[in-house]
Enzyme design. Structure first.
Site, PDB file in Angstrom:
ATOM      1  N   TYR B 291       0.828  -1.216   0.000  1.00  0.00           N
ATOM      2  CA  TYR B 291       0.000   0.000   0.000  1.00  0.00           C
ATOM      3  C   TYR B 291       0.852   1.252   0.000  1.00  0.00           C
ATOM      4  CZ  TYR B 291      -3.983   2.928   1.474  1.00  0.00           C
ATOM      5  OH  TYR B 291      -4.971   3.865   1.564  1.00  0.00           O
ATOM      6  N   TYR B 342      -6.417   4.817  -6.681  1.00  0.00           N
ATOM      7  CA  TYR B 342      -6.465   4.789  -5.224  1.00  0.00           C
ATOM      8  C   TYR B 342      -7.829   4.278  -4.795  1.00  0.00           C
ATOM      9  CZ  TYR B 342      -6.138   6.324  -0.385  1.00  0.00           C
ATOM     10  OH  TYR B 342      -6.107   6.367   0.985  1.00  0.00           O
TER      11      TYR B 342
END
Ligand SMILES: [Zn+2]
Lengths: 144, 392
Positions: B291, B342
Protein backbone atom coordinates in the site's frame (compact mmCIF):
# COMPACT_ATOMS: atom_id res chain seq x y z
CA UNK A 1 3.97 37.85 15.77
CA UNK A 2 2.51 34.84 14.06
CA UNK A 3 4.52 32.14 12.28
CA UNK A 4 1.70 31.09 9.96
CA UNK A 5 -0.75 33.31 8.15
CA UNK A 6 -4.03 33.74 10.04
CA UNK A 7 -7.11 31.74 9.21
CA UNK A 8 -6.36 28.19 10.32
CA UNK A 9 -8.77 26.61 12.80
CA UNK A 10 -8.13 28.12 16.25
CA UNK A 11 -7.39 25.70 19.10
CA UNK A 12 -9.86 25.64 21.97
CA UNK A 13 -9.80 23.48 25.11
CA UNK A 14 -11.60 20.18 24.70
CA UNK A 15 -15.22 20.42 25.91
CA UNK A 16 -14.52 17.55 28.31
CA UNK A 17 -11.79 19.62 29.98
CA UNK A 18 -9.03 17.10 29.38
CA UNK A 19 -6.42 19.56 28.07
CA UNK A 20 -7.72 22.83 29.59
CA UNK A 21 -4.74 23.33 31.99
CA UNK A 22 -2.33 23.16 29.03
CA UNK A 23 -4.05 26.02 27.20
CA UNK A 24 -4.56 28.13 30.31
CA UNK A 25 -0.86 27.79 31.20
CA UNK A 26 0.31 28.56 27.68
CA UNK A 27 -1.53 31.89 27.84
CA UNK A 28 0.79 32.71 30.82
CA UNK A 29 4.01 31.64 28.98
CA UNK A 30 4.10 28.42 30.99
CA UNK A 31 4.31 24.87 29.65
CA UNK A 32 2.24 22.40 31.65
CA UNK A 33 2.02 18.72 30.78
CA UNK A 34 0.16 15.78 32.22
CA UNK A 35 1.94 13.81 34.94
CA UNK A 36 0.80 10.76 36.88
CA UNK A 37 0.65 11.34 40.65
CA UNK A 38 1.18 7.64 41.33
CA UNK A 39 4.10 6.59 39.10
CA UNK A 40 5.31 10.16 38.40
CA UNK A 41 5.73 9.61 34.64
CA UNK A 42 4.54 12.12 32.06
CA UNK A 43 2.22 11.30 29.16
CA UNK A 44 1.08 13.27 26.12
CA UNK A 45 -1.49 13.82 24.61
CA UNK A 46 -3.48 13.91 27.80
CA UNK A 47 -5.46 10.81 28.82
CA UNK A 48 -8.09 10.14 31.48
CA UNK A 49 -5.91 7.59 33.26
CA UNK A 50 -2.18 6.83 33.34
CA UNK A 51 -1.37 4.36 30.57
CA UNK A 52 1.45 2.88 32.66
CA UNK A 53 -0.14 2.24 36.05
CA UNK A 54 -3.82 3.01 35.29
CA UNK A 55 -4.04 5.52 38.12
CA UNK A 56 -6.77 8.14 37.83
CA UNK A 57 -4.49 10.57 39.69
CA UNK A 58 -3.28 12.40 36.62
CA UNK A 59 -2.75 16.15 36.87
CA UNK A 60 -0.82 18.90 35.13
CA UNK A 61 2.62 20.08 36.18
CA UNK A 62 4.80 22.96 35.03
CA UNK A 63 7.86 21.76 33.11
CA UNK A 64 10.95 23.39 31.67
CA UNK A 65 10.00 24.32 28.07
CA UNK A 66 13.04 22.75 26.43
CA UNK A 67 13.54 19.74 24.20
CA UNK A 68 15.21 18.29 21.13
CA UNK A 69 14.03 17.98 17.54
CA UNK A 70 12.83 14.38 17.20
CA UNK A 71 11.72 14.83 13.58
CA UNK A 72 10.58 17.62 11.29
CA UNK A 73 9.04 18.37 7.91
CA UNK A 74 9.07 21.30 5.52
CA UNK A 75 5.61 21.73 3.99
CA UNK A 76 5.40 23.21 0.49
CA UNK A 77 1.91 22.35 -0.73
CA UNK A 78 -0.82 24.15 1.23
CA UNK A 79 -3.93 22.10 1.97
CA UNK A 80 -5.84 24.94 3.64
CA UNK A 81 -6.96 28.14 1.88
CA UNK A 82 -5.46 30.26 4.68
CA UNK A 83 -1.98 29.04 3.69
CA UNK A 84 -2.40 29.65 -0.04
CA UNK A 85 0.22 32.44 -0.04
CA UNK A 86 2.23 31.15 2.91
CA UNK A 87 5.11 29.51 1.07
CA UNK A 88 7.08 26.75 2.81
CA UNK A 89 6.91 26.29 6.57
CA UNK A 90 8.54 23.95 9.05
CA UNK A 91 6.77 21.63 11.50
CA UNK A 92 8.88 20.10 14.25
CA UNK A 93 8.19 17.18 16.54
CA UNK A 94 9.95 18.03 19.80
CA UNK A 95 10.90 15.43 22.38
CA UNK A 96 11.19 16.51 26.01
CA UNK A 97 13.86 14.38 27.71
CA UNK A 98 13.02 15.83 31.14
CA UNK A 99 9.39 14.72 30.77
CA UNK A 100 9.47 10.96 30.03
CA UNK A 101 10.34 11.80 26.40
CA UNK A 102 6.84 12.97 25.52
CA UNK A 103 6.60 14.85 22.23
CA UNK A 104 4.90 18.07 21.17
CA UNK A 105 4.14 19.36 17.68
CA UNK A 106 4.89 22.96 16.75
CA UNK A 107 6.49 25.20 14.13
CA UNK A 108 10.19 26.05 14.10
CA UNK A 109 10.53 29.83 14.24
CA UNK A 110 12.78 31.58 11.76
CA UNK A 111 13.67 31.09 8.11
CA UNK A 112 11.34 28.47 6.62
CA UNK A 113 14.16 27.28 4.37
CA UNK A 114 16.70 26.87 7.18
CA UNK A 115 18.31 23.47 7.63
CA UNK A 116 17.05 21.43 10.57
CA UNK A 117 19.08 18.86 12.49
CA UNK A 118 17.38 15.95 14.20
CA UNK A 119 18.51 16.09 17.84
CA UNK A 120 19.03 19.87 17.86
CA UNK A 121 18.08 21.57 21.15
CA UNK A 122 15.09 23.90 21.05
CA UNK A 123 13.14 26.02 23.51
CA UNK A 124 9.50 27.01 23.55
CA UNK A 125 8.26 30.31 22.18
CA UNK A 126 4.77 31.27 23.30
CA UNK A 127 2.94 32.74 20.32
CA UNK A 128 -0.01 34.71 21.68
CA UNK A 129 -3.11 35.51 19.67
CA UNK A 130 -4.75 37.78 22.23
CA UNK A 131 -6.98 39.54 19.72
CA UNK A 132 -8.39 36.38 18.22
CA UNK A 133 -11.92 35.31 19.07
CA UNK A 134 -11.53 33.23 21.12
CA UNK A 135 -7.96 34.17 22.16
CA UNK A 136 -5.36 31.41 22.17
CA UNK A 137 -1.63 30.75 22.53
CA UNK A 138 0.46 28.37 20.43
CA UNK A 139 3.54 26.71 21.90
CA UNK A 140 6.12 27.17 19.15
CA UNK A 141 9.83 26.29 19.13
CA UNK A 142 13.07 28.08 18.36
CA UNK A 143 16.65 26.90 18.12
CA UNK A 144 18.66 27.45 21.27
CA UNK B 1 -2.86 -25.45 14.45
CA UNK B 2 -6.60 -25.56 13.89
CA UNK B 3 -6.85 -21.91 15.00
CA UNK B 4 -5.99 -20.51 11.61
CA UNK B 5 -7.68 -19.51 8.39
CA UNK B 6 -4.78 -20.94 6.36
CA UNK B 7 -6.10 -22.73 3.30
CA UNK B 8 -9.70 -22.72 4.53
CA UNK B 9 -11.01 -19.87 2.38
CA UNK B 10 -10.45 -18.78 -1.20
CA UNK B 11 -11.12 -15.76 -3.37
CA UNK B 12 -13.16 -16.94 -6.36
CA UNK B 13 -14.39 -13.66 -7.80
CA UNK B 14 -12.98 -10.17 -8.28
CA UNK B 15 -14.63 -7.09 -9.71
CA UNK B 16 -13.93 -3.41 -10.20
CA UNK B 17 -15.69 -0.46 -11.70
CA UNK B 18 -13.89 1.71 -14.15
CA UNK B 19 -11.51 3.96 -12.23
CA UNK B 20 -12.07 7.71 -12.42
CA UNK B 21 -10.23 10.81 -11.38
CA UNK B 22 -11.49 12.22 -8.10
CA UNK B 23 -14.92 13.72 -8.51
CA UNK B 24 -15.41 12.40 -12.05
CA UNK B 25 -17.40 9.21 -11.44
CA UNK B 26 -20.68 9.35 -13.35
CA UNK B 27 -22.36 7.22 -10.67
CA UNK B 28 -23.22 7.71 -7.02
CA UNK B 29 -20.90 5.97 -4.56
CA UNK B 30 -23.52 3.37 -3.59
CA UNK B 31 -24.10 2.49 -7.24
CA UNK B 32 -20.35 2.12 -7.72
CA UNK B 33 -20.33 -0.38 -4.84
CA UNK B 34 -23.20 -2.33 -6.45
CA UNK B 35 -21.46 -2.37 -9.84
CA UNK B 36 -18.22 -3.72 -8.37
CA UNK B 37 -20.09 -6.40 -6.42
CA UNK B 38 -22.08 -7.43 -9.51
CA UNK B 39 -18.82 -7.63 -11.47
CA UNK B 40 -17.19 -9.79 -8.80
CA UNK B 41 -20.22 -12.12 -8.72
CA UNK B 42 -20.21 -12.40 -12.50
CA UNK B 43 -16.49 -13.21 -12.40
CA UNK B 44 -17.27 -15.95 -9.87
CA UNK B 45 -20.26 -17.15 -11.87
CA UNK B 46 -22.67 -16.81 -8.96
CA UNK B 47 -25.94 -15.01 -8.42
CA UNK B 48 -25.56 -11.92 -6.19
CA UNK B 49 -28.61 -13.20 -4.31
CA UNK B 50 -26.44 -16.01 -2.90
CA UNK B 51 -24.00 -13.59 -1.28
CA UNK B 52 -24.65 -13.79 2.46
CA UNK B 53 -22.10 -11.42 3.98
CA UNK B 54 -20.31 -8.12 3.48
CA UNK B 55 -17.08 -6.85 4.97
CA UNK B 56 -15.43 -3.48 4.48
CA UNK B 57 -13.14 -0.97 6.16
CA UNK B 58 -12.45 2.72 6.75
CA UNK B 59 -16.10 3.46 7.57
CA UNK B 60 -17.28 2.70 4.06
CA UNK B 61 -20.62 4.42 3.61
CA UNK B 62 -22.34 1.59 1.72
CA UNK B 63 -24.22 -0.17 4.48
CA UNK B 64 -24.47 -3.99 4.21
CA UNK B 65 -28.20 -4.14 4.90
CA UNK B 66 -28.82 -1.55 2.23
CA UNK B 67 -26.58 -3.48 -0.18
CA UNK B 68 -28.36 -6.73 0.63
CA UNK B 69 -31.71 -5.09 -0.03
CA UNK B 70 -30.53 -3.57 -3.30
CA UNK B 71 -29.10 -6.89 -4.49
CA UNK B 72 -32.03 -9.01 -3.31
CA UNK B 73 -29.81 -11.09 -1.05
CA UNK B 74 -31.77 -14.05 0.30
CA UNK B 75 -30.16 -14.47 3.70
CA UNK B 76 -27.76 -11.91 5.19
CA UNK B 77 -25.53 -13.58 7.78
CA UNK B 78 -22.49 -11.33 8.21
CA UNK B 79 -22.15 -7.53 8.22
CA UNK B 80 -18.70 -6.39 9.27
CA UNK B 81 -16.64 -3.21 9.52
CA UNK B 82 -12.92 -3.16 10.30
CA UNK B 83 -12.38 -0.26 12.67
CA UNK B 84 -9.85 2.48 12.11
CA UNK B 85 -6.75 2.77 10.11
CA UNK B 86 -8.15 3.95 6.76
CA UNK B 87 -6.46 1.91 4.06
CA UNK B 88 -4.82 -0.12 6.83
CA UNK B 89 -8.07 -2.08 6.96
CA UNK B 90 -7.90 -3.55 3.46
CA UNK B 91 -6.42 -6.91 4.38
CA UNK B 92 -8.18 -6.73 7.75
CA UNK B 93 -11.57 -6.77 6.05
CA UNK B 94 -10.43 -9.87 4.13
CA UNK B 95 -9.27 -11.40 7.41
CA UNK B 96 -12.66 -10.77 9.00
CA UNK B 97 -14.53 -12.18 6.00
CA UNK B 98 -12.24 -15.22 5.94
CA UNK B 99 -12.82 -15.82 9.64
CA UNK B 100 -16.58 -15.73 9.07
CA UNK B 101 -16.36 -18.26 6.23
CA UNK B 102 -13.84 -20.50 8.00
CA UNK B 103 -16.02 -20.73 11.11
CA UNK B 104 -19.29 -21.29 9.27
CA UNK B 105 -20.88 -17.96 10.18
CA UNK B 106 -21.37 -17.29 6.49
CA UNK B 107 -20.88 -19.10 3.19
CA UNK B 108 -20.18 -16.42 0.60
CA UNK B 109 -18.83 -13.08 1.77
CA UNK B 110 -18.10 -10.04 -0.38
CA UNK B 111 -15.26 -7.73 0.65
CA UNK B 112 -15.69 -4.32 -0.95
CA UNK B 113 -14.68 -0.66 -0.90
CA UNK B 114 -16.37 2.20 -2.74
CA UNK B 115 -15.23 5.81 -2.96
CA UNK B 116 -16.75 8.84 -4.62
CA UNK B 117 -14.82 11.76 -3.21
CA UNK B 118 -16.61 14.19 -5.48
CA UNK B 119 -19.80 13.22 -3.72
CA UNK B 120 -18.41 13.15 -0.19
CA UNK B 121 -15.32 15.37 0.04
CA UNK B 122 -11.60 14.71 -0.11
CA UNK B 123 -9.02 13.03 2.07
CA UNK B 124 -6.16 15.33 1.21
CA UNK B 125 -7.65 18.56 2.40
CA UNK B 126 -7.47 20.33 5.75
CA UNK B 127 -10.48 20.96 7.98
CA UNK B 128 -12.13 24.27 7.17
CA UNK B 129 -13.77 25.45 10.34
CA UNK B 130 -13.31 28.22 12.87
CA UNK B 131 -12.10 26.33 15.93
CA UNK B 132 -10.71 22.89 16.70
CA UNK B 133 -10.60 20.91 19.96
CA UNK B 134 -9.11 17.62 21.11
CA UNK B 135 -6.09 15.96 19.50
CA UNK B 136 -6.42 18.14 16.41
CA UNK B 137 -5.97 21.30 18.52
CA UNK B 138 -2.38 20.18 19.10
CA UNK B 139 -1.54 19.69 15.41
CA UNK B 140 -3.87 21.53 13.01
CA UNK B 141 -3.05 25.13 14.13
CA UNK B 142 0.58 24.41 13.16
CA UNK B 143 -0.43 23.52 9.62
CA UNK B 144 -0.25 19.76 10.24
CA UNK B 145 -3.51 18.41 8.87
CA UNK B 146 -3.24 16.31 5.70
CA UNK B 147 -2.22 12.64 5.45
CA UNK B 148 1.06 13.61 3.75
CA UNK B 149 1.86 16.01 6.56
CA UNK B 150 0.90 13.41 9.17
CA UNK B 151 3.32 10.80 7.85
CA UNK B 152 6.28 12.76 6.50
CA UNK B 153 7.94 13.11 9.92
CA UNK B 154 7.90 9.32 10.43
CA UNK B 155 9.65 8.82 7.12
CA UNK B 156 12.15 11.62 7.74
CA UNK B 157 13.11 10.07 11.06
CA UNK B 158 13.46 6.58 9.48
CA UNK B 159 15.59 7.95 6.64
CA UNK B 160 17.75 9.81 9.17
CA UNK B 161 18.20 6.76 11.40
CA UNK B 162 19.20 4.46 8.52
CA UNK B 163 20.86 6.80 6.02
CA UNK B 164 18.16 6.24 3.38
CA UNK B 165 18.47 8.49 0.34
CA UNK B 166 15.73 10.12 -1.75
CA UNK B 167 16.48 7.80 -4.67
CA UNK B 168 15.10 4.87 -2.67
CA UNK B 169 11.71 6.57 -2.55
CA UNK B 170 12.01 7.49 -6.21
CA UNK B 171 12.52 3.85 -7.21
CA UNK B 172 9.18 2.89 -5.67
CA UNK B 173 7.39 5.56 -7.67
CA UNK B 174 9.20 4.66 -10.89
CA UNK B 175 8.20 1.00 -10.52
CA UNK B 176 4.53 1.84 -10.04
CA UNK B 177 4.45 4.13 -13.06
CA UNK B 178 6.36 1.54 -15.10
CA UNK B 179 3.70 -1.07 -14.33
CA UNK B 180 0.84 1.33 -15.05
CA UNK B 181 2.05 1.73 -18.64
CA UNK B 182 1.07 -1.91 -19.29
CA UNK B 183 -2.24 -1.66 -17.47
CA UNK B 184 -5.01 -0.07 -19.54
CA UNK B 185 -7.21 0.32 -16.43
CA UNK B 186 -4.60 2.51 -14.77
CA UNK B 187 -5.39 6.19 -14.41
CA UNK B 188 -1.72 6.92 -15.26
CA UNK B 189 -1.67 4.61 -18.30
CA UNK B 190 0.03 6.55 -21.07
CA UNK B 191 1.70 8.94 -18.62
CA UNK B 192 5.17 7.48 -17.96
CA UNK B 193 7.55 8.75 -15.31
CA UNK B 194 11.33 8.91 -15.46
CA UNK B 195 14.06 10.01 -13.06
CA UNK B 196 14.23 13.54 -14.40
CA UNK B 197 10.48 14.11 -14.22
CA UNK B 198 10.46 12.84 -10.64
CA UNK B 199 13.43 14.96 -9.58
CA UNK B 200 11.91 18.08 -11.13
CA UNK B 201 8.48 17.56 -9.63
CA UNK B 202 7.39 19.88 -6.86
CA UNK B 203 7.62 19.06 -3.19
CA UNK B 204 4.36 18.35 -1.42
CA UNK B 205 6.06 18.03 1.93
CA UNK B 206 9.68 16.93 2.26
CA UNK B 207 10.61 14.11 1.72
CA UNK B 208 7.60 13.57 -0.58
CA UNK B 209 7.62 14.88 -4.11
CA UNK B 210 4.33 14.97 -6.02
CA UNK B 211 5.06 11.47 -7.40
CA UNK B 212 5.58 10.01 -3.91
CA UNK B 213 1.93 10.63 -3.11
CA UNK B 214 -1.08 8.44 -3.92
CA UNK B 215 -3.81 9.45 -6.29
CA UNK B 216 -7.29 10.36 -5.17
CA UNK B 217 -9.90 8.48 -7.19
CA UNK B 218 -13.50 7.47 -7.51
CA UNK B 219 -14.53 3.87 -8.09
CA UNK B 220 -15.23 0.60 -6.32
CA UNK B 221 -13.71 -2.84 -5.98
CA UNK B 222 -15.01 -6.14 -4.59
CA UNK B 223 -13.98 -9.76 -4.09
CA UNK B 224 -15.97 -12.91 -3.36
CA UNK B 225 -14.80 -15.34 -0.66
CA UNK B 226 -16.04 -18.91 -0.20
CA UNK B 227 -14.79 -21.96 1.70
CA UNK B 228 -11.92 -23.95 0.23
CA UNK B 229 -14.17 -27.01 -0.14
CA UNK B 230 -16.26 -25.14 -2.71
CA UNK B 231 -13.40 -23.25 -4.35
CA UNK B 232 -13.05 -25.71 -7.21
CA UNK B 233 -16.63 -25.10 -8.37
CA UNK B 234 -15.91 -21.67 -9.87
CA UNK B 235 -14.54 -20.69 -13.28
CA UNK B 236 -11.21 -19.18 -12.20
CA UNK B 237 -8.19 -20.60 -10.41
CA UNK B 238 -8.85 -20.00 -6.68
CA UNK B 239 -6.57 -17.73 -4.69
CA UNK B 240 -6.37 -19.40 -1.28
CA UNK B 241 -5.91 -17.23 1.77
CA UNK B 242 -2.80 -18.44 3.53
CA UNK B 243 -2.87 -15.69 6.11
CA UNK B 244 -4.72 -12.46 6.80
CA UNK B 245 -4.63 -10.41 9.98
CA UNK B 246 -4.29 -6.98 11.47
CA UNK B 247 -2.84 -5.18 14.45
CA UNK B 248 -0.42 -2.57 15.70
CA UNK B 249 2.42 -2.16 18.18
CA UNK B 250 2.40 -0.83 21.76
CA UNK B 251 0.55 2.51 21.90
CA UNK B 252 0.58 2.92 18.14
CA UNK B 253 -2.53 5.05 18.65
CA UNK B 254 -0.95 7.43 21.19
CA UNK B 255 -2.10 10.90 20.21
CA UNK B 256 -0.08 13.92 19.03
CA UNK B 257 2.66 11.75 17.44
CA UNK B 258 3.59 10.11 20.75
CA UNK B 259 3.80 6.46 19.75
CA UNK B 260 7.11 5.18 21.18
CA UNK B 261 8.16 3.37 17.98
CA UNK B 262 7.56 6.41 15.80
CA UNK B 263 9.59 5.77 12.64
CA UNK B 264 7.62 2.67 11.76
CA UNK B 265 5.05 1.46 9.25
CA UNK B 266 3.28 -0.20 12.25
CA UNK B 267 3.86 -3.71 10.87
CA UNK B 268 6.51 -5.03 13.26
CA UNK B 269 4.16 -7.00 15.50
CA UNK B 270 1.86 -8.10 12.67
CA UNK B 271 4.50 -9.61 10.40
CA UNK B 272 5.75 -12.53 12.57
CA UNK B 273 2.13 -13.67 13.05
CA UNK B 274 1.47 -13.22 9.35
CA UNK B 275 4.31 -15.47 8.22
CA UNK B 276 3.63 -17.99 11.01
CA UNK B 277 0.02 -18.41 9.95
CA UNK B 278 0.89 -18.64 6.26
CA UNK B 279 3.82 -20.98 6.90
CA UNK B 280 5.91 -19.04 4.41
CA UNK B 281 9.11 -17.03 4.68
CA UNK B 282 9.80 -13.66 3.07
CA UNK B 283 11.95 -15.42 0.46
CA UNK B 284 8.91 -17.49 -0.61
CA UNK B 285 6.97 -14.39 -1.69
CA UNK B 286 6.94 -14.14 -5.50
CA UNK B 287 5.17 -10.82 -5.86
CA UNK B 288 4.26 -7.98 -3.50
CA UNK B 289 1.49 -5.42 -3.41
CA UNK B 290 2.43 -2.81 -0.83
CA UNK B 291 0.00 0.00 0.00
CA UNK B 292 1.30 3.35 -1.07
CA UNK B 293 -0.27 6.29 0.64
CA UNK B 294 3.29 7.58 0.26
CA UNK B 295 6.45 5.91 -1.01
CA UNK B 296 8.13 6.28 2.37
CA UNK B 297 5.45 4.03 3.84
CA UNK B 298 6.17 1.40 1.20
CA UNK B 299 9.85 1.48 2.05
CA UNK B 300 9.26 1.02 5.78
CA UNK B 301 6.61 -1.68 5.14
CA UNK B 302 9.00 -3.68 2.98
CA UNK B 303 11.69 -3.43 5.64
CA UNK B 304 9.25 -4.52 8.35
CA UNK B 305 8.01 -7.41 6.18
CA UNK B 306 11.68 -8.47 6.20
CA UNK B 307 12.35 -8.09 2.47
CA UNK B 308 15.26 -5.72 3.09
CA UNK B 309 17.52 -4.86 6.01
CA UNK B 310 17.01 -1.22 7.06
CA UNK B 311 20.69 -0.52 6.45
CA UNK B 312 20.52 -1.86 2.86
CA UNK B 313 17.68 0.32 1.52
CA UNK B 314 19.81 2.34 -0.88
CA UNK B 315 20.99 -0.82 -2.63
CA UNK B 316 17.69 -2.71 -2.56
CA UNK B 317 15.33 0.09 -3.60
CA UNK B 318 16.27 0.49 -7.24
CA UNK B 319 13.72 0.26 -10.04
CA UNK B 320 15.12 -2.94 -11.57
CA UNK B 321 14.58 -4.84 -8.32
CA UNK B 322 10.93 -3.80 -8.11
CA UNK B 323 9.55 -4.38 -11.61
CA UNK B 324 7.87 -7.39 -13.18
CA UNK B 325 8.68 -9.91 -14.41
CA UNK B 326 12.40 -9.96 -13.72
CA UNK B 327 12.92 -7.92 -10.54
CA UNK B 328 14.04 -9.46 -7.27
CA UNK B 329 10.64 -8.60 -5.80
CA UNK B 330 8.14 -7.20 -8.30
CA UNK B 331 6.09 -4.68 -6.34
CA UNK B 332 2.77 -2.95 -7.06
CA UNK B 333 2.41 -4.65 -10.41
CA UNK B 334 -0.86 -2.94 -11.37
CA UNK B 335 0.57 0.52 -10.76
CA UNK B 336 -1.02 0.49 -7.33
CA UNK B 337 -2.29 3.52 -5.48
CA UNK B 338 0.31 5.76 -7.12
CA UNK B 339 -0.47 5.06 -10.75
CA UNK B 340 -3.39 2.63 -11.20
CA UNK B 341 -6.05 3.88 -8.84
CA UNK B 342 -6.46 4.79 -5.22
CA UNK B 343 -9.19 2.36 -4.17
CA UNK B 344 -7.99 2.48 -0.58
CA UNK B 345 -5.85 -0.59 -1.19
CA UNK B 346 -8.53 -3.14 -2.07
CA UNK B 347 -7.25 -2.88 -5.63
CA UNK B 348 -3.91 -4.18 -4.36
CA UNK B 349 -5.57 -7.31 -3.01
CA UNK B 350 -7.34 -7.79 -6.33
CA UNK B 351 -4.01 -7.49 -8.14
CA UNK B 352 -2.57 -10.16 -5.84
CA UNK B 353 -5.43 -12.48 -6.87
CA UNK B 354 -4.71 -11.73 -10.53
CA UNK B 355 -1.07 -12.67 -10.01
CA UNK B 356 -2.15 -15.99 -8.45
CA UNK B 357 -4.48 -16.59 -11.43
CA UNK B 358 -1.80 -15.59 -13.95
CA UNK B 359 -3.94 -12.71 -15.25
CA UNK B 360 -1.96 -9.59 -14.35
CA UNK B 361 -1.01 -7.09 -17.05
CA UNK B 362 2.47 -7.31 -15.48
CA UNK B 363 2.43 -11.03 -14.76
CA UNK B 364 5.31 -12.50 -12.79
CA UNK B 365 6.38 -16.01 -13.80
CA UNK B 366 5.28 -18.98 -11.70
CA UNK B 367 3.57 -17.12 -8.88
CA UNK B 368 2.61 -19.33 -5.96
CA UNK B 369 2.69 -16.80 -3.13
CA UNK B 370 1.48 -13.18 -3.29
CA UNK B 371 1.64 -10.83 -0.32
CA UNK B 372 -0.36 -7.65 0.31
CA UNK B 373 0.57 -5.08 2.95
CA UNK B 374 -2.30 -2.68 3.67
CA UNK B 375 -2.03 0.86 4.92
CA UNK B 376 1.35 1.71 6.41
CA UNK B 377 1.91 4.13 9.31
CA UNK B 378 -1.73 4.05 10.46
CA UNK B 379 -3.22 1.86 13.17
CA UNK B 380 -4.27 -0.87 12.91
CA UNK B 381 -2.52 -2.07 9.76
CA UNK B 382 -3.15 -5.42 8.10
CA UNK B 383 -1.57 -7.87 5.68
CA UNK B 384 -2.70 -10.84 3.65
CA UNK B 385 -0.95 -13.68 1.85
CA UNK B 386 -2.58 -15.54 -1.04
CA UNK B 387 -1.41 -18.84 -2.48
CA UNK B 388 -2.16 -21.25 -5.30
CA UNK B 389 -3.51 -24.72 -4.65
CA UNK B 390 0.09 -25.97 -4.73
CA UNK B 391 0.85 -24.08 -1.50
CA UNK B 392 -1.83 -25.86 0.54
ZN1 LIG C 1 1.08 6.16 36.48
Amino acid sequence: MSYLNPGLPKPVPAPDGLDSPFWEAASRDVLMLQRCGTCNEFQWGPEWICHRCHSEDVGFEEVRPVGNVYSYERVWHPVHPALKDQGPYIIVLVELPECSNVRLVGNLMGDPEQSVEIGAPVQAFFEHHRDAEPPFTLVQWEKV
Amino acid sequence: MSRTVRGKVAVVGIGETEYYKRGEAPDAEFKLALKAILAACEDAGISPKRVDGFASFSNDRSDPSHLAAALGVDDLRFANMQWGGGGGGGSGAIANAAAAVATGMAECVVVFRALAQGQFGRFGQGPQRDVIAGDGAHTVPFGLMSPAQSFAMKVTRFMHDHGVEQNALRAISLASYHHAQNNPRAVMHGRPLDEEKYDNSRWIVEPFHLFDCCLENDGAAAMVLVSAERAGDFPHRPAYILSALSGSHYRAGASVHNTPDYASSTFKTVVPRLYDMAQVKPADVNVLQCYENFTGGVLMSMVEHQFCDPEDCNEFFVKDNLIAPSGKLPTNTSGGNLAECYMHGLGLNIEAVRQIRGQSTNQVDDVDVALVASGPMVTPVSSSIFGTEATL
